[in-house]
Design a protein around this motif. Sequence first.
Motif, PDB file in Angstrom:
ATOM      1  N   GLU A 107      -6.545  71.009 -91.945  1.00 16.86           N
ATOM      2  CA  GLU A 107      -7.651  70.771 -92.872  1.00 16.86           C
ATOM      3  C   GLU A 107      -7.918  71.974 -93.765  1.00 16.86           C
ATOM      4  O   GLU A 107      -8.471  71.833 -94.844  1.00 16.86           O
ATOM      5  CB  GLU A 107      -8.895  70.357 -92.097  1.00 16.86           C
ATOM      6  N   GLN A 108      -7.510  73.159 -93.335  1.00 19.01           N
ATOM      7  CA  GLN A 108      -7.660  74.350 -94.165  1.00 19.01           C
ATOM      8  C   GLN A 108      -6.620  74.401 -95.272  1.00 19.01           C
ATOM      9  O   GLN A 108      -6.843  75.045 -96.287  1.00 19.01           O
ATOM     10  CB  GLN A 108      -7.527  75.620 -93.320  1.00 19.01           C
ATOM     11  N   VAL A 109      -5.472  73.758 -95.054  1.00 12.68           N
ATOM     12  CA  VAL A 109      -4.390  73.906 -96.027  1.00 12.68           C
ATOM     13  C   VAL A 109      -4.200  72.713 -96.958  1.00 12.68           C
ATOM     14  O   VAL A 109      -3.517  72.845 -97.958  1.00 12.68           O
ATOM     15  CB  VAL A 109      -3.028  74.220 -95.354  1.00 12.68           C
ATOM     16  N   ALA A 110      -4.787  71.542 -96.662  1.00 11.71           N
ATOM     17  CA  ALA A 110      -4.433  70.363 -97.470  1.00 11.71           C
ATOM     18  C   ALA A 110      -5.609  69.449 -97.768  1.00 11.71           C
ATOM     19  O   ALA A 110      -6.573  69.372 -97.007  1.00 11.71           O
ATOM     20  CB  ALA A 110      -3.345  69.564 -96.755  1.00 11.71           C
ATOM     21  N   ASP A 111      -5.474  68.725 -98.871  1.00 11.65           N
ATOM     22  CA  ASP A 111      -6.475  67.734 -99.270  1.00 11.65           C
ATOM     23  C   ASP A 111      -6.256  66.382 -98.604  1.00 11.65           C
ATOM     24  O   ASP A 111      -7.182  65.588 -98.504  1.00 11.65           O
ATOM     25  CB  ASP A 111      -6.456  67.542-100.791  1.00 11.65           C
ATOM     26  N   ARG A 112      -5.026  66.109 -98.169  1.00  7.80           N
ATOM     27  CA  ARG A 112      -4.716  64.870 -97.445  1.00  7.80           C
ATOM     28  C   ARG A 112      -3.849  65.239 -96.261  1.00  7.80           C
ATOM     29  O   ARG A 112      -2.828  65.891 -96.428  1.00  7.80           O
ATOM     30  CB  ARG A 112      -3.996  63.884 -98.368  1.00  7.80           C
ATOM     31  N   CYS A 113      -4.262  64.845 -95.064  1.00 10.12           N
ATOM     32  CA  CYS A 113      -3.590  65.247 -93.829  1.00 10.12           C
ATOM     33  C   CYS A 113      -2.952  64.052 -93.136  1.00 10.12           C
ATOM     34  O   CYS A 113      -3.536  62.964 -93.088  1.00 10.12           O
ATOM     35  CB  CYS A 113      -4.601  65.877 -92.870  1.00 10.12           C
ATOM     36  N   VAL A 114      -1.757  64.279 -92.577  1.00  9.74           N
ATOM     37  CA  VAL A 114      -1.038  63.238 -91.846  1.00  9.74           C
ATOM     38  C   VAL A 114      -0.501  63.841 -90.553  1.00  9.74           C
ATOM     39  O   VAL A 114       0.113  64.902 -90.567  1.00  9.74           O
ATOM     40  CB  VAL A 114       0.144  62.677 -92.674  1.00  9.74           C
ATOM     41  N   ALA A 115      -0.725  63.143 -89.455  1.00  9.28           N
ATOM     42  CA  ALA A 115      -0.158  63.537 -88.165  1.00  9.28           C
ATOM     43  C   ALA A 115       0.764  62.410 -87.713  1.00  9.28           C
ATOM     44  O   ALA A 115       0.375  61.243 -87.717  1.00  9.28           O
ATOM     45  CB  ALA A 115      -1.276  63.753 -87.149  1.00  9.28           C
ATOM     46  N   LEU A 116       1.990  62.762 -87.351  1.00  4.20           N
ATOM     47  CA  LEU A 116       2.974  61.772 -86.893  1.00  4.20           C
ATOM     48  C   LEU A 116       3.049  61.751 -85.370  1.00  4.20           C
ATOM     49  O   LEU A 116       2.961  62.805 -84.736  1.00  4.20           O
ATOM     50  CB  LEU A 116       4.359  62.105 -87.434  1.00  4.20           C
ATOM     51  N   PHE A 117       3.250  60.561 -84.818  1.00  2.00           N
ATOM     52  CA  PHE A 117       3.340  60.390 -83.363  1.00  2.00           C
ATOM     53  C   PHE A 117       4.443  59.409 -83.024  1.00  2.00           C
ATOM     54  O   PHE A 117       4.509  58.316 -83.597  1.00  2.00           O
ATOM     55  CB  PHE A 117       2.022  59.831 -82.798  1.00  2.00           C
ATOM     56  N   GLU A 143       8.671  51.388 -87.291  1.00  2.33           N
ATOM     57  CA  GLU A 143       9.830  51.846 -86.518  1.00  2.33           C
ATOM     58  C   GLU A 143       9.431  52.619 -85.255  1.00  2.33           C
ATOM     59  O   GLU A 143      10.073  53.606 -84.894  1.00  2.33           O
ATOM     60  CB  GLU A 143      10.733  52.725 -87.388  1.00  2.33           C
ATOM     61  N   GLY A 144       8.336  52.196 -84.607  1.00  2.13           N
ATOM     62  CA  GLY A 144       7.916  52.853 -83.377  1.00  2.13           C
ATOM     63  C   GLY A 144       7.210  54.183 -83.569  1.00  2.13           C
ATOM     64  O   GLY A 144       6.922  54.887 -82.609  1.00  2.13           O
ATOM     65  N   THR A 145       6.932  54.554 -84.800  1.00  2.00           N
ATOM     66  CA  THR A 145       6.245  55.803 -85.112  1.00  2.00           C
ATOM     67  C   THR A 145       4.903  55.472 -85.749  1.00  2.00           C
ATOM     68  O   THR A 145       4.805  54.568 -86.570  1.00  2.00           O
ATOM     69  CB  THR A 145       7.082  56.654 -86.083  1.00  2.00           C
ATOM     70  N   ALA A 146       3.876  56.203 -85.362  1.00  2.00           N
ATOM     71  CA  ALA A 146       2.548  56.006 -85.944  1.00  2.00           C
ATOM     72  C   ALA A 146       2.181  57.237 -86.769  1.00  2.00           C
ATOM     73  O   ALA A 146       2.525  58.361 -86.415  1.00  2.00           O
ATOM     74  CB  ALA A 146       1.516  55.796 -84.846  1.00  2.00           C
ATOM     75  N   ALA A 147       1.486  56.994 -87.860  1.00  2.00           N
ATOM     76  CA  ALA A 147       0.961  58.073 -88.691  1.00  2.00           C
ATOM     77  C   ALA A 147      -0.541  57.878 -88.802  1.00  2.00           C
ATOM     78  O   ALA A 147      -1.013  56.784 -89.113  1.00  2.00           O
ATOM     79  CB  ALA A 147       1.590  58.058 -90.075  1.00  2.00           C
ATOM     80  N   ILE A 148      -1.270  58.927 -88.515  1.00  2.00           N
ATOM     81  CA  ILE A 148      -2.720  58.940 -88.691  1.00  2.00           C
ATOM     82  C   ILE A 148      -2.974  59.816 -89.909  1.00  2.00           C
ATOM     83  O   ILE A 148      -2.483  60.944 -89.986  1.00  2.00           O
ATOM     84  CB  ILE A 148      -3.433  59.554 -87.457  1.00  2.00           C
ATOM     85  N   PHE A 149      -3.711  59.277 -90.881  1.00  2.00           N
ATOM     86  CA  PHE A 149      -4.001  60.094 -92.053  1.00  2.00           C
ATOM     87  C   PHE A 149      -5.483  60.066 -92.376  1.00  2.00           C
ATOM     88  O   PHE A 149      -6.179  59.108 -92.073  1.00  2.00           O
ATOM     89  CB  PHE A 149      -3.142  59.695 -93.261  1.00  2.00           C
ATOM     90  N   TRP A 150      -5.953  61.172 -92.956  1.00  2.00           N
ATOM     91  CA  TRP A 150      -7.360  61.320 -93.282  1.00  2.00           C
ATOM     92  C   TRP A 150      -7.524  62.366 -94.364  1.00  2.00           C
ATOM     93  O   TRP A 150      -6.621  63.135 -94.646  1.00  2.00           O
ATOM     94  CB  TRP A 150      -8.168  61.676 -92.029  1.00  2.00           C
ATOM     95  N   VAL A 151      -8.711  62.362 -94.957  1.00  6.01           N
ATOM     96  CA  VAL A 151      -9.084  63.342 -95.971  1.00  6.01           C
ATOM     97  C   VAL A 151     -10.135  64.254 -95.340  1.00  6.01           C
ATOM     98  O   VAL A 151     -11.194  63.772 -94.908  1.00  6.01           O
ATOM     99  CB  VAL A 151      -9.650  62.651 -97.225  1.00  6.01           C
ATOM    100  N   PRO A 152      -9.860  65.538 -95.226  1.00  7.55           N
ATOM    101  CA  PRO A 152     -10.847  66.461 -94.643  1.00  7.55           C
ATOM    102  C   PRO A 152     -12.122  66.491 -95.491  1.00  7.55           C
ATOM    103  O   PRO A 152     -12.071  66.348 -96.709  1.00  7.55           O
ATOM    104  CB  PRO A 152     -10.158  67.823 -94.684  1.00  7.55           C
ATOM    105  N   SER A 153     -13.245  66.687 -94.841  1.00  6.33           N
ATOM    106  CA  SER A 153     -14.508  66.782 -95.594  1.00  6.33           C
ATOM    107  C   SER A 153     -14.435  67.987 -96.532  1.00  6.33           C
ATOM    108  O   SER A 153     -13.871  69.023 -96.189  1.00  6.33           O
ATOM    109  CB  SER A 153     -15.693  66.905 -94.652  1.00  6.33           C
ATOM    110  N   GLY A 154     -14.964  67.807 -97.724  1.00  3.18           N
ATOM    111  CA  GLY A 154     -14.921  68.872 -98.714  1.00  3.18           C
ATOM    112  C   GLY A 154     -13.669  68.922 -99.545  1.00  3.18           C
ATOM    113  O   GLY A 154     -13.543  69.711-100.457  1.00  3.18           O
ATOM    114  N   SER A 155     -12.684  68.049 -99.243  1.00  2.00           N
ATOM    115  CA  SER A 155     -11.434  68.019-100.011  1.00  2.00           C
ATOM    116  C   SER A 155     -11.589  67.118-101.225  1.00  2.00           C
ATOM    117  O   SER A 155     -12.461  66.256-101.274  1.00  2.00           O
ATOM    118  CB  SER A 155     -10.285  67.484 -99.158  1.00  2.00           C
TER     119      SER A 155
END
Length: 160
Positions: A107-117, A143-155
Motif C-alpha cells: 500500500e505504500q508503493v502502489a495505487d492498485r494492489c494485487v495479491a496472487l494465491f 486456472e486454479g489461481t485467485a487474485a485479490i485486488f484493492w485500492v489502498p485508502s488515500g490512493s
Amino acid sequence: MIDENASEAIVGLLVSEGVLRPSDCAMVVADSGGHAVGAVSRNARVVVFMDASRESLEAGRRCSEGGCKVELFERDWTTYVPSRGRYDFCMVCPSVLSEPASLKRMEQVADRCVALFGDPGEASEFASELESEGRMPSRITAEGTAAIFWVPSGSDPGRR
C-alpha cells in the motif's frame, strides 16, 4: 509458483477489470517462475520486477521478451523500504504474503494492489482480513489461481 496459463488468465482479467492499464508503471514481486512478470509486461508501460533471487529475475527477463521494458531489482521484499515515488500497480506473488508488513508495504508503493494465491482458501482468508480492516477487496479466479485486488485508502486509482 504461478504457472504461465494462470498468469496469462489472471492478468487478462485484471486488464479487463481496469486494474492493470497499458499506461501503468507496474511492480511485480517474488514471481519465481517469471510468468506473471511476462504477462504484466505485455499489458503495461514499464515493469519493475523485484526478487531476492538472481535466477528468478532471469526467468522474469526471459518470460517478458516481447513485452515492455522490464527493470530487474535484486532485493528482498521482506526488508524493502520504499523510498521513491509510487507505482500505478503492484502485484505480489504468494511467497511473501505470509508477513503482515507485506500488505502495508504494498500500500505504500502502489495505487492498485494485487495479491496472487495458488490456494483459494488462503485468498478468502486474505480478503476477509482486508475487509476487517475496512478495505474493499475484489476477487477473480482463473486456472486454479485467485487474485485479490484493492485500492489502498488515500490512493488515486485513476491516476494517469
